[in-house]
Every structure is written in structure tokens, then in C-alpha cells.
Scaffold this motif. Structure first.
Motif, PDB file in Angstrom:
ATOM      1  N   PRO A  11       0.790  -1.236   0.000  1.00  0.00           N
ATOM      2  CA  PRO A  11       0.000   0.000   0.000  1.00  0.00           C
ATOM      3  C   PRO A  11       0.823   1.288   0.000  1.00  0.00           C
ATOM      4  CG  PRO A  11      -1.012  -1.602   1.455  1.00  0.00           C
ATOM      5  CD  PRO A  11       0.280  -2.207   1.000  1.00  0.00           C
ATOM      6  N   GLU A  12       1.886   1.341   0.808  1.00  0.00           N
ATOM      7  CA  GLU A  12       2.681   2.562   0.856  1.00  0.00           C
ATOM      8  C   GLU A  12       3.435   2.797  -0.459  1.00  0.00           C
ATOM      9  OE1 GLU A  12       5.188   3.304   4.172  1.00  0.00           O
ATOM     10  OE2 GLU A  12       3.647   2.885   5.674  1.00  0.00           O
ATOM     11  N   ILE A  13       3.983   1.716  -1.007  1.00  0.00           N
ATOM     12  CA  ILE A  13       4.740   1.848  -2.253  1.00  0.00           C
ATOM     13  C   ILE A  13       3.801   2.209  -3.402  1.00  0.00           C
ATOM     14  CG2 ILE A  13       6.263   0.652  -3.874  1.00  0.00           C
ATOM     15  CD1 ILE A  13       7.205  -1.092  -1.510  1.00  0.00           C
ATOM     16  N   ALA A  14       2.644   1.551  -3.445  1.00  0.00           N
ATOM     17  CA  ALA A  14       1.657   1.852  -4.489  1.00  0.00           C
ATOM     18  C   ALA A  14       1.207   3.309  -4.396  1.00  0.00           C
ATOM     19  CB  ALA A  14       0.456   0.910  -4.362  1.00  0.00           C
ATOM     20  N   LYS A  15       1.027   3.808  -3.173  1.00  0.00           N
ATOM     21  CA  LYS A  15       0.618   5.198  -2.970  1.00  0.00           C
ATOM     22  C   LYS A  15       1.696   6.154  -3.476  1.00  0.00           C
ATOM     23  CE  LYS A  15      -1.899   8.521  -0.978  1.00  0.00           C
ATOM     24  NZ  LYS A  15      -3.282   8.854  -1.331  1.00  0.00           N
ATOM     25  N   ALA A  16       2.946   5.817  -3.240  1.00  0.00           N
ATOM     26  CA  ALA A  16       4.046   6.662  -3.696  1.00  0.00           C
ATOM     27  C   ALA A  16       4.051   6.774  -5.217  1.00  0.00           C
ATOM     28  CB  ALA A  16       5.374   6.105  -3.192  1.00  0.00           C
ATOM     29  N   TYR A  17       3.869   5.642  -5.895  1.00  0.00           N
ATOM     30  CA  TYR A  17       3.819   5.665  -7.359  1.00  0.00           C
ATOM     31  C   TYR A  17       2.639   6.513  -7.838  1.00  0.00           C
ATOM     32  CZ  TYR A  17       7.465   2.138  -7.944  1.00  0.00           C
ATOM     33  OH  TYR A  17       8.659   1.468  -7.960  1.00  0.00           O
ATOM     34  N   GLU A  18       1.518   6.388  -7.135  1.00  0.00           N
ATOM     35  CA  GLU A  18       0.311   7.147  -7.497  1.00  0.00           C
ATOM     36  C   GLU A  18       0.566   8.650  -7.395  1.00  0.00           C
ATOM     37  OE1 GLU A  18      -3.980   7.957  -5.392  1.00  0.00           O
ATOM     38  OE2 GLU A  18      -3.233   5.895  -5.351  1.00  0.00           O
ATOM     39  N   LEU A  19       1.336   9.076  -6.386  1.00  0.00           N
ATOM     40  CA  LEU A  19       1.616  10.499  -6.177  1.00  0.00           C
ATOM     41  C   LEU A  19       2.825  10.993  -6.981  1.00  0.00           C
ATOM     42  CD1 LEU A  19       1.093  10.786  -2.298  1.00  0.00           C
ATOM     43  CD2 LEU A  19      -0.483  11.499  -4.111  1.00  0.00           C
ATOM     44  N   GLY A  20       3.467  10.076  -7.683  1.00  0.00           N
ATOM     45  CA  GLY A  20       4.631  10.463  -8.463  1.00  0.00           C
ATOM     46  C   GLY A  20       5.878  10.682  -7.627  1.00  0.00           C
ATOM     47  N   ILE A  21       5.907  10.059  -6.438  1.00  0.00           N
ATOM     48  CA  ILE A  21       7.058  10.175  -5.539  1.00  0.00           C
ATOM     49  C   ILE A  21       8.174   9.245  -6.005  1.00  0.00           C
ATOM     50  CG2 ILE A  21       7.826   9.629  -3.183  1.00  0.00           C
ATOM     51  CD1 ILE A  21       5.072  10.611  -2.231  1.00  0.00           C
ATOM     52  N   GLU A  22       9.412   9.706  -5.876  1.00  0.00           N
ATOM     53  CA  GLU A  22      10.552   8.881  -6.260  1.00  0.00           C
ATOM     54  C   GLU A  22      10.663   7.673  -5.328  1.00  0.00           C
ATOM     55  OE1 GLU A  22      15.264   9.423  -7.395  1.00  0.00           O
ATOM     56  OE2 GLU A  22      14.401  10.715  -5.825  1.00  0.00           O
ATOM     57  N   VAL A  23      10.697   6.478  -5.910  1.00  0.00           N
ATOM     58  CA  VAL A  23      10.839   5.233  -5.149  1.00  0.00           C
ATOM     59  C   VAL A  23      12.106   4.526  -5.610  1.00  0.00           C
ATOM     60  CG1 VAL A  23       9.822   2.988  -4.582  1.00  0.00           C
ATOM     61  CG2 VAL A  23       8.332   4.982  -4.922  1.00  0.00           C
ATOM     62  N   LYS A  24      12.977   4.220  -4.670  1.00  0.00           N
ATOM     63  CA  LYS A  24      14.192   3.486  -5.009  1.00  0.00           C
ATOM     64  C   LYS A  24      14.288   2.250  -4.127  1.00  0.00           C
ATOM     65  CE  LYS A  24      17.000   7.081  -7.032  1.00  0.00           C
ATOM     66  NZ  LYS A  24      18.358   7.643  -7.158  1.00  0.00           N
ATOM     67  N   ARG A  25      14.599   1.131  -4.749  1.00  0.00           N
ATOM     68  CA  ARG A  25      14.827  -0.091  -3.998  1.00  0.00           C
ATOM     69  C   ARG A  25      16.130   0.037  -3.204  1.00  0.00           C
ATOM     70  NH1 ARG A  25      10.624  -3.281  -2.768  1.00  0.00           N
ATOM     71  NH2 ARG A  25       9.098  -3.119  -4.455  1.00  0.00           N
ATOM     72  N   TYR A  26      16.166  -0.651  -2.084  1.00  0.00           N
ATOM     73  CA  TYR A  26      17.310  -0.600  -1.171  1.00  0.00           C
ATOM     74  C   TYR A  26      18.639  -0.778  -1.901  1.00  0.00           C
ATOM     75  CZ  TYR A  26      20.697  -2.678   2.091  1.00  0.00           C
ATOM     76  OH  TYR A  26      21.837  -2.999   2.785  1.00  0.00           O
ATOM     77  N   HIS A  27      18.759  -1.838  -2.696  1.00  0.00           N
ATOM     78  CA  HIS A  27      20.044  -2.151  -3.323  1.00  0.00           C
ATOM     79  C   HIS A  27      20.414  -1.133  -4.400  1.00  0.00           C
ATOM     80  CE1 HIS A  27      16.969  -4.171  -5.706  1.00  0.00           C
ATOM     81  NE2 HIS A  27      17.815  -4.255  -6.713  1.00  0.00           N
ATOM     82  N   ILE A  28      19.422  -0.564  -5.066  1.00  0.00           N
ATOM     83  CA  ILE A  28      19.700   0.456  -6.072  1.00  0.00           C
ATOM     84  C   ILE A  28      20.234   1.725  -5.403  1.00  0.00           C
ATOM     85  CG2 ILE A  28      18.701   1.904  -7.872  1.00  0.00           C
ATOM     86  CD1 ILE A  28      18.866  -1.026  -8.652  1.00  0.00           C
ATOM     87  N   PHE A  29      19.554   2.143  -4.342  1.00  0.00           N
ATOM     88  CA  PHE A  29      19.977   3.352  -3.624  1.00  0.00           C
ATOM     89  C   PHE A  29      21.378   3.174  -3.043  1.00  0.00           C
ATOM     90  CE2 PHE A  29      20.300   6.125   0.064  1.00  0.00           C
ATOM     91  CZ  PHE A  29      19.851   7.334  -0.441  1.00  0.00           C
TER      92      PHE A  29
END
Length: 435
Positions: free
Chosen positions: A75-93
């Protein structure tokens, strides 16, 4: 100032990374389950806010770091995508973060956390080193020269990293829910080796590591003098383990070192760390002094004492790790009975290594088994703890209500081993001693 929000902040790597970003002066918070997890102690000590999972945690303007255990549908990650918030996976960051340092990755099927903890401690004896350890410990030091970090092979996440050096402790078949077989694991490590920029330090007795090829030098370490770096004259005393270190070229004597730890695997870990320090031309006297003061990492042979019993909390959850923990107990406490209290972690791992687990546990004088602990990805399986009990010679079952049976081992070294919540068994037992 950017707010970093960590989804799954109590995860070992996530907790460590959150602490690093906090130490660097960033605004940090995170969300997770409400159950108590040992990694949260360090977070709370640093004043990092831990929230229950809730979509209301997600606000515009933040950067989200998503734990690898949580899918994009969380839910939190899906909400971030919905709001256009930058999401980075742990290993990528993490891969992007380390690019500003001379970085040393520690990877391998076993021994990553202990070696990373040792590496960060020893390097800080001479040069300022930021670090991320898989026991939930992280520290970011402004103006650091180096970054030491644990690099996990699971789902090939370590391929996001391009370190200057890599310590490879071993290759073994684990995580059977992802890797097909040993060859699949070896292929992943070969891919990782292709990412290393300066040099690889690898255990010379590992047949799979011997297959690795790279465009950078590979320095093998071990006890035999055909390795590039090797230990001789190993002696155990009340202070720990003392040994001489040589580099193969000209049989150059690097020095005599003492680790306060016991067991061959701790000497090997120290050899790998000394090799990196030597390659980077760090001050060997400072390295020697730092090695002497290493106190270990969380949940790796962590000792406490009650009457004549020694209680040890250890993360061992693979047969080879159990072997190493039992070996350390026997070398440090040769006169004591060694008691194993083991909680298998994940059904797939237990099923894949059922016979190997039994063989390892049979090295203890007495074994107590807890129910299998699942994972977020794997809640159940076909086998039960009785399948393992049938193969372990001198074993009984144990839970929080039956821990008092450990009282009879009056001179015992009791090893509480597992990657789940085995600590609740130890806590329940300690409570019976203090009533």
C-alpha cells in the motif's frame, strides 16, 4: 531538506542504511510491522521515527527507499507511485550512495556480517570508514575515506554494486526459493566479480571461488602457503587466537596478529580484512591494535552468563554456520557441554538441507528444536520440525513454555541459533532463572 522514508525500516540492511543517512544529516523516518525487532533499538537510540505501515505516511516531496521484501503492490509503495514520488529499492539506492567512497563489499554465502563488522572496525583504526553491516548496524561519517558494506547475493541484489574491492568468503547453495542450484549461485558471484574495480580477496579453499575469473587481481587467502595471503603458527589462549600473516610474494611477513575470537573461520575473516588493509597500504600497527579490540557483531556468538551456564545468541541458520558456531564454542569452552537450541528458518531451506542440518546439529552434545520459522514470502511448507527431529540423534522439542528443561545443563554452553525469533526462547529461559 529531503525526507527519506524507509518502507520496512526494521530490516537489517534497511535499518543500517537509515542510520547512515541520519548520520549524514538527512531527515529520516520509516515504517514497519509493530512487533519488536532487535534492529529497532539502534534506530530509536538515534531518534529515528518508526511508524506503523499506513498510506498516510506517504507525503509528497519525500524520497522512498523500499525494502526488497515488499512488492510494488504494498500500500505505501503503491501510494508513492500514485503520487509520483521517487521510489528506489534498497540495493539500487545503496549502489548509488557508495560511489563517493573507496568501497569494500563483503559477500559470500556465510560470514558476511561478521567479516563486515570486523572490516569496518579495523579500518576505522586507521582511516575514517562509514559502514553498513547486516546486523542492523550502520554509521555514516562525514569526510569518510572508505565505505565497508555487506553485499547480499539473494536475488542477485549485489549486482547493483560496483565496489573497488570485494571480499568473497565462500560460495554455497542457499536461498533455494530463488537459486536453482550451486551452479546458479556461482554464476551470480561471477557476475559480481565482473563489477569489481580494483581487486578481489577470496577464500582459497573454496572450489567454487577458484572458478571465478575477473579483470582485476584475485588474492586468495587461507591456511596453506600456496595462497597469496596465509596464516601460520596459529595458537589459542585465554586472549583469543594469535597467528602470523604472510604474503606469498617473497614470503613477506606482514606481522603477528591476535583476534579475541575463537575458531578457524574467525582467523580466515581476519586474514581477508588484513589483506584489504595491506593492499590499501593502511598502517599495519593501527590495524593490529584495532583487531585486538573487536567485540563482535550483533547476534554472532553474543554471550551472556547465568550461574555456570554460558548463553550464546547466534544468527546461524545454515548447516555450515551451525558447524562454525559449535566449533567456536568447543574451542573457547573445551570443558563445557555444548547444547544447541535451533530454530530452522524458512521451509524451503529446511527441506533442501534437511540431512545437512541433522549432521551439523549432531556435533552438539544435546539438541533442542523449535518449530520452523517462516518468512514474509513463505509462510508454510509440507515438512514439519518432526522431520528434522527424526534425524537428530539426541534431540527434544522446545518452546517458550518448556524452556525450563535447559536448567539441567548446569555447566552448559547453550547456543540459541536461528534467523527467526529464536531470541524469544532465550528470553523465556532467562526469565525462569530470575524468578
Amino acid at each position: 531538506m529531503t525526507l527519506y522514508h524507509f518502507v520496512g525500516i526494521k530490516g537489517a540492511g534497511m535499518s543500517s542504511l537509515a542510520q547512515i543517512m541520519h548520520d549524514m544529516g538527512h531527515s529520516v523516518q520509516g515504517s514497519d510491522i509493530e512487533n519488536t525487532v532487535f534492529t529497532e533499538v539502534a534506530l530509536r537510540n538515534k531518534g529515528i521515527k518508526i511508524l506503523p505501515f499506513d498510506v498516510e505516511n506517504v507525503q509528497e516531496g519525500m524520497t522512498m527507499i523500499a525494502g526488497n521484501a515488499f512488492p510494488d503492490t504494498h500500500p505505501e509503495i503503491a501510494k508513492a507511485y500514485e503520487l509520483g514520488i521517487e521510489v528506489k529499492r534498497y540495493h539500487i539506492f545503496l549502489g548509488e550512495f557508495m560511489s563517493q567512497y573507496t568501497s569494500v563489499a563483503v559477500t559470500g554465502a556465510h560470514g558476511k556480517t561478521s567479516t563486515t563488522g570486523l572490516l569496518s572496525h579495523v579500518m576505522n583504526g586507521d582511516k575514517k570508514t562509514s559502514f553498513l553491516i547486516g546486523d542492523g548496524t550502520g554509521m555514516g561519517m562525514p569526510d569518510s575515506s572508505y565505505f565497508a558494506f555487506e553485499a547480499c547475493e539473494y536475488r542477485r541484489h549485489f549486482l547493483s554494486y560496483y565496489p573497488d574491492y570485494a571480499i568473497m568468503t565462500n560460495i554455497d547453495f542457499d536461498h533455494p526459493d530463488y537459486f536453482k542450484d550451486l551452479q546458479d549461485v556461482t554464476n551470480a558471484f561471477q557476475e559480481m566479480a565482473n563489477n569489481v574495480r580494483k581487486g578481489i580477496v577470496a577464500w582459497g579453499n573454496d572450489t567454487e571461488l577458484k572458478k571465478i575469473q575477473a579483470d582485476v587481481p584475485i588474492y586468495f587467502y587461507g591456511f596453506e602457503n600456496d595462497n597469496d595471503i596465509y596464516a601460520e603458527n596459529i595458537e589459542t589462549s585465554s586472549k583469543g587466537t594469535t597467528f602470523d600473516v604472510y604474503f606469498k610474494e617473497g614470503k613477506k611477513h606482514i606481522g603477528t596478529f591476535t583476534t579475541p575470537m575463537y575458531g578457524d573461520h574467525h582467523v580466515l575473516n581476519a586474514l581477508a580484512v588484513i589483506a584489504v588493509c595491506h593492499l590499501e597500504k593502511l598502517d599495519i600497527e593501527n590495524i593490529r591494535e584495532a583487531l585486538l579490540t573487536f567485540g563482535g557483531v550483533k547476534r554472532r556468538f553474543s554471550e551472556s552468563y547465568h550461574a555456570n551456564q554460558i548463553l550464546i545468541d547466534d544468527y546461524a541458520h545454515h548447516p555450515r554456520e551451525i558447524n562454525a558456531t559449535i566449533e567456536s564454542a568447543r574451542k573457547k569452552y573445551p570443558e563445557n557441554e555444548v547444547i544447541a537450541v535451533f530454530q530452522p528458518h524458512t521451509f524451503s531451506r529446511t527441506e533442501t538441507f534437511l540431512n545437512e542440518f541433522a549432521e551439523s546439529l549432531n556435533r552438539a552434545d544435546k539438541v533442542y528444536l523449535c518449530d520452523i520459522f517462516g518468512s514474509i514470502r513463505e509462510q508454510q511448507g509440507e515438512l514439519t520440525i518432526y522431520d528434522l527431529k527424526d534425524l537428530v540423534e539426541n534431540s527434544d522439542l522446545i518452546n517458550e513454555e518448556t524452556v525450563s528443561q535447559l536448567n539441567k545443563h548446569t555447566n552448559g554452553v547453550i547456543l540459541f541459533m536461528g534467523a527467526g525469533d529464536i531470541q524469544k526462547i532465550q528470553k523465556a529461559y532467562v526469565s525462569t532463572l530470575t524468578v
